[in-house]
Design a protein around this motif. Sequence first.
Motif, PDB file in Angstrom:
ATOM      1  N   THR A 166       0.831  -1.200   0.000  1.00 50.31           N
ATOM      2  CA  THR A 166       0.000   0.000   0.000  1.00 50.31           C
ATOM      3  C   THR A 166       0.869   1.254   0.000  1.00 50.31           C
ATOM      4  OG1 THR A 166      -1.793  -1.159   1.118  1.00 50.31           O
ATOM      5  CG2 THR A 166      -1.803   1.247   1.258  1.00 50.31           C
ATOM      6  N   GLN A 215       1.106   4.055  -2.945  1.00 51.35           N
ATOM      7  CA  GLN A 215       0.881   5.468  -2.669  1.00 51.35           C
ATOM      8  C   GLN A 215       2.006   6.320  -3.253  1.00 51.35           C
ATOM      9  OE1 GLN A 215       0.990   6.593   1.466  1.00 51.35           O
ATOM     10  NE2 GLN A 215      -0.242   8.403   1.099  1.00 51.35           N
ATOM     11  N   GLU A 227      -6.784   7.645  -7.218  1.00 47.67           N
ATOM     12  CA  GLU A 227      -7.313   6.630  -8.142  1.00 47.67           C
ATOM     13  C   GLU A 227      -6.203   5.684  -8.597  1.00 47.67           C
ATOM     14  OE1 GLU A 227      -9.360   8.383 -11.457  1.00 47.67           O
ATOM     15  OE2 GLU A 227     -10.577   9.657 -10.149  1.00 47.67           O
ATOM     16  N   GLN A 247      -3.406   5.164  -7.079  1.00 45.56           N
ATOM     17  CA  GLN A 247      -2.890   4.404  -5.939  1.00 45.56           C
ATOM     18  C   GLN A 247      -3.638   3.083  -5.825  1.00 45.56           C
ATOM     19  OE1 GLN A 247      -2.969   6.386  -2.121  1.00 45.56           O
ATOM     20  NE2 GLN A 247      -2.710   4.471  -1.031  1.00 45.56           N
ATOM     21  N   GLY A 248      -4.962   3.127  -5.932  1.00 47.60           N
ATOM     22  CA  GLY A 248      -5.753   1.900  -5.854  1.00 47.60           C
ATOM     23  C   GLY A 248      -5.426   0.937  -6.982  1.00 47.60           C
ATOM     24  N   ARG A 249      -5.281   1.457  -8.182  1.00 44.47           N
ATOM     25  CA  ARG A 249      -4.960   0.599  -9.327  1.00 44.47           C
ATOM     26  C   ARG A 249      -3.590  -0.054  -9.171  1.00 44.47           C
ATOM     27  NH1 ARG A 249      -7.122   5.126 -13.409  1.00 44.47           N
ATOM     28  NH2 ARG A 249      -9.293   4.455 -13.481  1.00 44.47           N
ATOM     29  N   ARG A 283      -1.931  -0.491  -6.376  1.00 44.01           N
ATOM     30  CA  ARG A 283      -1.963  -1.410  -5.231  1.00 44.01           C
ATOM     31  C   ARG A 283      -2.512  -2.766  -5.654  1.00 44.01           C
ATOM     32  NH1 ARG A 283      -5.779  -2.991  -2.143  1.00 44.01           N
ATOM     33  NH2 ARG A 283      -7.210  -1.348  -2.732  1.00 44.01           N
ATOM     34  N   ARG A 284      -3.610  -2.748  -6.413  1.00 45.42           N
ATOM     35  CA  ARG A 284      -4.192  -4.018  -6.872  1.00 45.42           C
ATOM     36  C   ARG A 284      -3.236  -4.771  -7.798  1.00 45.42           C
ATOM     37  NH1 ARG A 284      -8.545  -0.580  -6.543  1.00 45.42           N
ATOM     38  NH2 ARG A 284      -8.491  -0.003  -8.749  1.00 45.42           N
TER      39      ARG A 284
END
Length: 170
Positions: free
Chosen positions: A6, A10, A76, A78-80, A82-83
Motif C-alpha cells: 500500500t 501510494q 485513483e 494508488q488503488g490501481r 496497489r491491486r
Amino acid sequence: MDPQLTAMAQTASATVVALMATDVWQHTRDGVIALWRRVRPGQAEEVGTELEVTRAEILAARQDGDTLGEQALAGEWQGRLRRLLIADPDIAQELLRVLEESRALLPAGRRSRPRWSTCVPRSLAAAGSTRPVVTSTSPNGDRGRGTELARGAGAAHRRERSRPAVPRRA
C-alpha cells in the motif's frame, strides 16, 4: 492488505501522476503499460487509455491550480497500482526501476532526490522473503512526507505517518 505494498502504491501513484505533467511522460506511460501487460494483459490497452485521460485531467488541474483534483487522481492510481502489486508483488522492483529511469530523464534542474527507497530488512531476508519494503522520503530526507500528491488530511493518514515504515537498521 499488505501495508508495504500500500505504501509503495501510494508513493508510485504520486510519482506517476507528477510525471504526467513532464516531458518524460511517454517513457513512464510505456513502462506502466508494460507492467500491466505482464500481470494483466487483457487490461493493458484500457490502462493506456486511462493513463492518457488522467494526464489530460492533470494538465488541466495544474493549469487551474486544482491541487485537490491532483490528489484525487493520484488516489485513483494508488488503488490501481496497489491491486496490480497485490496480484504480482514481484513487479515492485520493476515499477521502481521504471519510475527511477523516468526521473533520471528529467532535466537536471527538475530532478529531486527519489521519493522512495527500498530495502529488504534482515528479518525478511532471513525468512526468505524478497518482497521490497518501501518507505516514502521527501527531497529533504523527512520520512513519510514525500507523497504530497497522494496524501489526504484524514485520521488514517495521520496514524500511518506516526508509524515507522521499516525497521531501523543497527
